[in-house]
Design an enzyme around this catalytic site. Structure first.
Site, mmCIF file in Angstrom:
data_model
loop_
_atom_site.group_PDB
_atom_site.id
_atom_site.type_symbol
_atom_site.label_atom_id
_atom_site.label_comp_id
_atom_site.label_asym_id
_atom_site.label_seq_id
_atom_site.Cartn_x
_atom_site.Cartn_y
_atom_site.Cartn_z
ATOM 1 N N HIS A 100 -6.560 -64.084 -13.124
ATOM 2 C CA HIS A 100 -7.774 -63.990 -13.941
ATOM 3 C C HIS A 100 -8.815 -65.032 -13.546
ATOM 4 C CE1 HIS A 100 -6.711 -67.435 -16.646
ATOM 5 N NE2 HIS A 100 -5.471 -67.020 -16.460
ATOM 6 N N ASP A 102 -11.399 -65.954 -15.718
ATOM 7 C CA ASP A 102 -11.938 -66.686 -16.865
ATOM 8 C C ASP A 102 -11.087 -67.906 -17.191
ATOM 9 O OD1 ASP A 102 -9.858 -64.889 -17.659
ATOM 10 O OD2 ASP A 102 -10.489 -65.056 -19.751
ATOM 11 N N ASP A 132 -4.918 -73.078 -14.362
ATOM 12 C CA ASP A 132 -4.933 -71.818 -15.116
ATOM 13 C C ASP A 132 -6.281 -71.124 -14.966
ATOM 14 O OD1 ASP A 132 -4.294 -69.799 -16.867
ATOM 15 O OD2 ASP A 132 -4.568 -71.010 -18.665
ATOM 16 N N GLU A 166 -8.646 -62.582 -19.455
ATOM 17 C CA GLU A 166 -7.225 -62.818 -19.762
ATOM 18 C C GLU A 166 -7.074 -63.799 -20.909
ATOM 19 O OE1 GLU A 166 -3.271 -64.739 -19.672
ATOM 20 O OE2 GLU A 166 -5.243 -65.669 -19.390
ATOM 21 N N GLU A 167 -8.021 -64.741 -21.047
ATOM 22 C CA GLU A 167 -7.900 -65.765 -22.078
ATOM 23 C C GLU A 167 -8.208 -65.247 -23.476
ATOM 24 O OE1 GLU A 167 -6.440 -68.363 -21.631
ATOM 25 O OE2 GLU A 167 -6.686 -69.071 -19.578
ATOM 26 N N GLU A 194 0.570 -65.284 -12.621
ATOM 27 C CA GLU A 194 0.594 -66.704 -12.956
ATOM 28 C C GLU A 194 1.888 -67.151 -13.647
ATOM 29 O OE1 GLU A 194 -2.087 -67.886 -16.143
ATOM 30 O OE2 GLU A 194 -2.396 -65.782 -16.625
#
Length: 452
Positions: A100, A102, A132, A166-167, A194
């Site tokens: 991702h 974001d 991340d 994704e967040e 991840e």
């Protein structure tokens, strides 16, 4: 601005074995720094800085090595990148690598360096997303670029997805592409993404957890309804009191230990790697005893339901007719029905629930050939590596791909020093990733892709 190789990782000959290993490692650091400078902050509930500029940058990097990348948008600015690199054998299964674009917010006042500077300091790239997961994206991009410069392709098609949102829920990212662009993933049954493949120094061993599952997600809105009235009068039907009691019962509940097959496999792997026994009847104490190794299972031996928001009323002398709360619920694979039944019992008859987000708990096979290939790639680059299966406490875009029949392993390989708190980097202050860790990760990824 890009960092040159000398600044971020040395010359190709200094950094790695293999024809382009050093260049890929240095390039991963440069790409990571560049990506961090795109402040793709996702505040949730549809409020975000657009991922589009970062997506266009990624698409340009792929275009430079002859990969036709497509930028797709679920909403204006909420962009993802999809690409499919043909393999050498059209009959062989395709393989997906996803991640991702974001990141979560970062307050510059709390950081040692500006969180969107991509600064290189003390042998690390610093900034929000370094771990991340823009560092992982950078390793993927650098590895793919190196392989294509050398004319090396995977046997099956290699599918790449660099995703928005994704967040939050993935509605503007993984959920959208899995639904609206399903054809990009034709023939894919497995993937990596991840939260796995990183080293954990514990008990004299170097453990590499490879994620084979994650807890399911149940974000819930709770609602209590009562009788509105004046705050000075008796209020036996008080919605605020009802929601407070319900939230208190949830917070106080002692969820029982539930050892799923994935967690049992992790415990067995840790016991073997550490040369110790792990008492399954006292796992909380064992997690504390084992330190960082214990962190790998402390959050995945039971379900959880954490109250996170409360909302009620508009004036101190008015009893409102409605009060709400939000709860972050997580459940282990195979325990969903038990989890929701417990939630309903704790809430009681006067509080209703609705899902803000619901995702099943995906799982992969820790005894299968893909896990073995991932573990083998780690051991080839680190003879001290002790790979173990691992179940994630949180969630990833793997859930969206699970819906369309693609099983994901958590595998973003990093060799870390014993003093770097990897788990503390996630959504934490002074997030950073080591340059030599990125170089290591590109070599591991390259070895693994040779098996695809």
């Amino acid at each position: 601005m890009r960092f040159d190789q000398e600044t971020v990782g040395g010359t190709p000959d200094e950094t790695a074995d293999g024809p382009d290993g050093g260049r890929a490692g240095a390039e991963a650091a440069a790409i990571c720094a560049d990506l961090i400078r795109f402040a793709t902050v996702n505040r949730g509930e549809g409020v975000a800085e657009p991922e589009r500029p970062a997506a266009e940058h990624v698409a340009g990097l792929l275009d430079e090595v002859g990969v036709e990348a497509t930028v797709v948008e679920a909403a204006p600015g909420r962009a993802s990148v999809l690409a499919r690199v043909p393999g050498t054998d059209p009959s062989h299964p395709a393989f997906l690598v996803h991640g991702h674009l974001d990141v979560v917010p970062a307050d510059p006042a709390d950081w040692t360096v500006p969180p969107f500077s991509g600064e290189v300091r003390d042998g690390c790239v610093w900034g929000r997303g370094a771990v991340d997961m823009k560092g992982s994206l950078a390793m993927t991009l650098a590895t793919v670029r190196a392989r294509l410069r050398e004319g090396r392709r995977t046997r099956g098609d290699l599918v790449l997805a660099f995703l928005a949102d994704e967040e939050c829920t993935g509605d503007y990212g993984s959920r959208y592409v899995a639904r609206a662009h399903r054809g990009f993933f034709e023939g894919c049954t497995e993937a990596i993404s991840e939260s796995g493949g990183f080293s954990v120094e514990a008990g004299g061993a170097r453990i590499y957890p490879i994620a084979t599952g994650e807890r399911g997600t149940t974000w819930m809105r709770l609602t209590a309804r009562g009788t509105a009235g004046h705050g000075s009068k008796p209020a036996p039907d008080n919605a605020v009191a009802e929601i407070a009691h319900a939230v208190s019962r949830l917070a106080a509940h002692a969820w029982p230990v539930r050892l799923t097959p994935g967690v049992r496999a992790l415990l067995d792997g840790l016991a073997d790697a550490l040369g110790t026994s792990i008492d399954h009847d006292r796992l909380d104490a064992e997690a504390a005893r084992l330190g960082r190794a214990g962190h790998l299972f402390a959050g995945t031996i039971r379900n959880s339901a954490n109250p996170t928001r409360l909302d009620a009323g508009y004036k101190v002398n008015v009893v409102p007719g409605t009060a709400t709360a939000q709860v972050d619920g997580r459940y282990l694979p195979g325990t969903g029905e038990e989890f929701l039944a417990t939630i309903d019992r704790l809430l009681g008859p006067k509080v209703t629930r609705e899902f803000i987000n619901f995702e099943e708990a995906p799982a992969a096979d820790p005894a299968g050939p893909t896990f073995a290939a991932l573990a083998g790639a780690l051991r080839a680059e680190d003879p001290l590596a002790r790979p173990v299966p691992y179940v994630m406490a949180g969630g990833t875009d793997a859930k969206s791909f699970h819906r369309i029949g693609i099983t994901s392993f958590g595998f973003a390989p990093l060799l870390l020093g014993p003093d770097l708190d990897y788990f503390g980097m996630f959504h934490g202050v002074d997030e950073r990733v080591p340059l030599d860790g990125l170089a290591f990760g590109t070599r591991v990824l390259d070895r693994f892709l040779d098996t695809r």
